[in-house]
Design a protein around this motif. Structure first.
Motif, mmCIF file in Angstrom:
data_model
loop_
_atom_site.group_PDB
_atom_site.id
_atom_site.type_symbol
_atom_site.label_atom_id
_atom_site.label_comp_id
_atom_site.label_asym_id
_atom_site.label_seq_id
_atom_site.Cartn_x
_atom_site.Cartn_y
_atom_site.Cartn_z
ATOM 1 N N PHE A 114 49.455 52.293 45.973
ATOM 2 C CA PHE A 114 50.110 50.994 46.196
ATOM 3 C C PHE A 114 49.204 49.850 45.751
ATOM 4 N N ARG A 115 47.918 49.910 46.114
ATOM 5 C CA ARG A 115 47.018 48.807 45.752
ATOM 6 C C ARG A 115 46.816 48.720 44.245
ATOM 7 N N LEU A 116 46.717 49.856 43.584
ATOM 8 C CA LEU A 116 46.574 49.849 42.127
ATOM 9 C C LEU A 116 47.832 49.273 41.463
ATOM 10 N N GLU A 117 48.993 49.642 42.002
ATOM 11 C CA GLU A 117 50.244 49.116 41.459
ATOM 12 C C GLU A 117 50.358 47.611 41.705
ATOM 13 N N GLN A 118 49.882 47.167 42.867
ATOM 14 C CA GLN A 118 49.915 45.739 43.157
ATOM 15 C C GLN A 118 49.015 44.963 42.202
ATOM 16 N N GLN A 119 47.858 45.497 41.892
ATOM 17 C CA GLN A 119 46.991 44.857 40.904
ATOM 18 C C GLN A 119 47.709 44.734 39.561
ATOM 19 N N ARG A 120 48.412 45.801 39.184
ATOM 20 C CA ARG A 120 49.154 45.764 37.922
ATOM 21 C C ARG A 120 50.241 44.693 37.961
ATOM 22 N N ARG A 121 50.968 44.602 39.069
ATOM 23 C CA ARG A 121 52.054 43.620 39.184
ATOM 24 C C ARG A 121 51.540 42.192 39.034
ATOM 25 N N VAL A 122 50.355 41.947 39.561
ATOM 26 C CA VAL A 122 49.814 40.580 39.532
ATOM 27 C C VAL A 122 49.021 40.316 38.256
ATOM 28 N N LEU A 123 48.105 41.215 37.933
ATOM 29 C CA LEU A 123 47.181 40.964 36.830
ATOM 30 C C LEU A 123 47.777 41.265 35.464
ATOM 31 N N GLU A 124 48.812 42.093 35.428
ATOM 32 C CA GLU A 124 49.447 42.427 34.152
ATOM 33 C C GLU A 124 50.858 41.856 34.058
ATOM 34 N N ALA A 125 51.140 40.817 34.808
ATOM 35 C CA ALA A 125 52.476 40.212 34.806
ATOM 36 C C ALA A 125 52.820 39.689 33.411
ATOM 37 N N ASP A 126 54.109 39.746 33.068
ATOM 38 C CA ASP A 126 54.554 39.272 31.755
ATOM 39 C C ASP A 126 54.177 37.811 31.541
ATOM 40 N N GLU A 127 54.330 37.013 32.599
ATOM 41 C CA GLU A 127 53.878 35.621 32.569
ATOM 42 C C GLU A 127 52.574 35.551 33.352
ATOM 43 N N PRO A 128 51.434 35.415 32.659
ATOM 44 C CA PRO A 128 50.139 35.451 33.342
ATOM 45 C C PRO A 128 50.046 34.456 34.492
ATOM 46 N N LYS A 129 49.497 34.904 35.594
ATOM 47 C CA LYS A 129 49.300 34.047 36.756
ATOM 48 C C LYS A 129 47.879 33.497 36.752
ATOM 49 N N ASP A 130 47.702 32.328 37.315
ATOM 50 C CA ASP A 130 46.362 31.799 37.522
ATOM 51 C C ASP A 130 45.807 32.421 38.796
#
Length: 289
Positions: free
Chosen positions: A154-170
């Motif tokens: 779950f934590r690895l997937e959450q990192q992917r959702r945030v850090l690899e988002a189609d629209e980069p997050k700050d």
């Protein structure tokens, strides 16, 4: 159903329904037909601008083929989302609250993450994640290899959702020097974690800063804080992390204002990116000894 301010409860409900709909492979149009409403109504609830009746939620959950434990959580969230009055804060006391925090992080445009004594979850290497989660096995939950593996995934997937988002997050990450020095797993795990932090810092949308132990006047001393900014889409949210139990959310300006200021203060007190990089490289040398 009531419409109005986008509270934390409504945001959690909307994001969870969207996640369940996506998992079921359903479109908004299909969901709308299932409950006899128009597509705009589905969009309204998924963006926290309204809520569904209990019967509508039950029909949607059947349509999404939701399991019993998730079903009860959604129904409880629905009841809270329909309330017209509540206190200044929201305490998430429902099961698997970390999943709803993850939904909010994945939806935010900008995230601030401060932790004392441990590397923030979004910045943890795979080996560091395993070491942290294994240390809680048999303490925070009954000892279970399956639970450990599930939480790591779950934590690895959450990192992917945030850090690899189609629209980069700050993403702004501030960790204390004590977190870097804390013995987690082994020297090899710590060395890999520092290398991971250095790699994260090379991303254009991620800022990594270390707050030295010698710094005075830290307004977040001993605490943890996550700030979530959704741009114009919704009000800002601040989340106070806890070691165990229910997390507390703040979504009213009189509270989020000071909490966002506190995060900016620790960013000002922390080392800038280049000195942080130098400090982390020095730590690497220590791990080689």
């Amino acid at each position: 159903m009531p419409t109005g301010r986008q509270t934390v409860e409504r945001r959690q409900l909307g994001l969870m329904l969207r996640r369940l709909r996506d998992r079921a492979g359903r479109t908004q149009q299909q969901a709308a037909r299932a409950i006899g409403r128009d597509t705009a109504r589905i969009s309204q609830v998924e963006t926290a601008k309204g809520s569904f009746s209990t019967d509508e939620l039950k029909t949607l959950l059947d349509f999404y083929e939701v399991t019993e434990d998730e079903r009860q959580t959604v129904l409880e969230l629905g009841a809270q989302a329909r309330k017209r009055q509540r206190g200044r804060t929201y305490t998430d006391q429902l099961p698997r609250s970390f999943e709803r925090l993850a939904d909010l992080q994945a939806d935010a445009k900008a995230i601030g993450f401060y932790e004392a004594g441990v590397v923030p979850g979004l910045a943890q290497s795979a080996d560091y994640i395993r070491a942290v989660i294994e240390s809680g096995d048999g303490v925070w939950w009954d000892s279970s290899e399956q639970e450990v593996e599930s939480r790591i995934a779950f934590r690895l997937e959450q990192q992917r959702r945030v850090l690899e988002a189609d629209e980069p997050k700050d993403v702004a990450l501030v960790l204390t020097e004590a977190a870097v020095d804390q013995n987690v797993g082994s020297a090899s795990v710590l060395r890999g974690q520092v290398l991971h932090l250095l790699q994260l810092g090379e991303r254009s949308n991620v800022t990594v800063q270390v707050l030295p132990s010698s710094v005075r006047n830290n307004p977040l001393l001993g605490g943890g804080l996550i700030t979530l900014d959704f741009g114009d889409a919704a009000p800002r949210i601040a989340f106070v992390s806890v070691l165990y139990g229910s997390g507390i959310y703040h979504d009213q300006a009189e509270d989020t204002g000071p909490m966002f200021r506190a995060f900016e203060r620790v960013r000002d007190l922390a080392l800038d990116e280049e000195p942080t990089r130098d400090l982390l490289i020095d730590k690497l040398k220590d791990f080689k000894r």
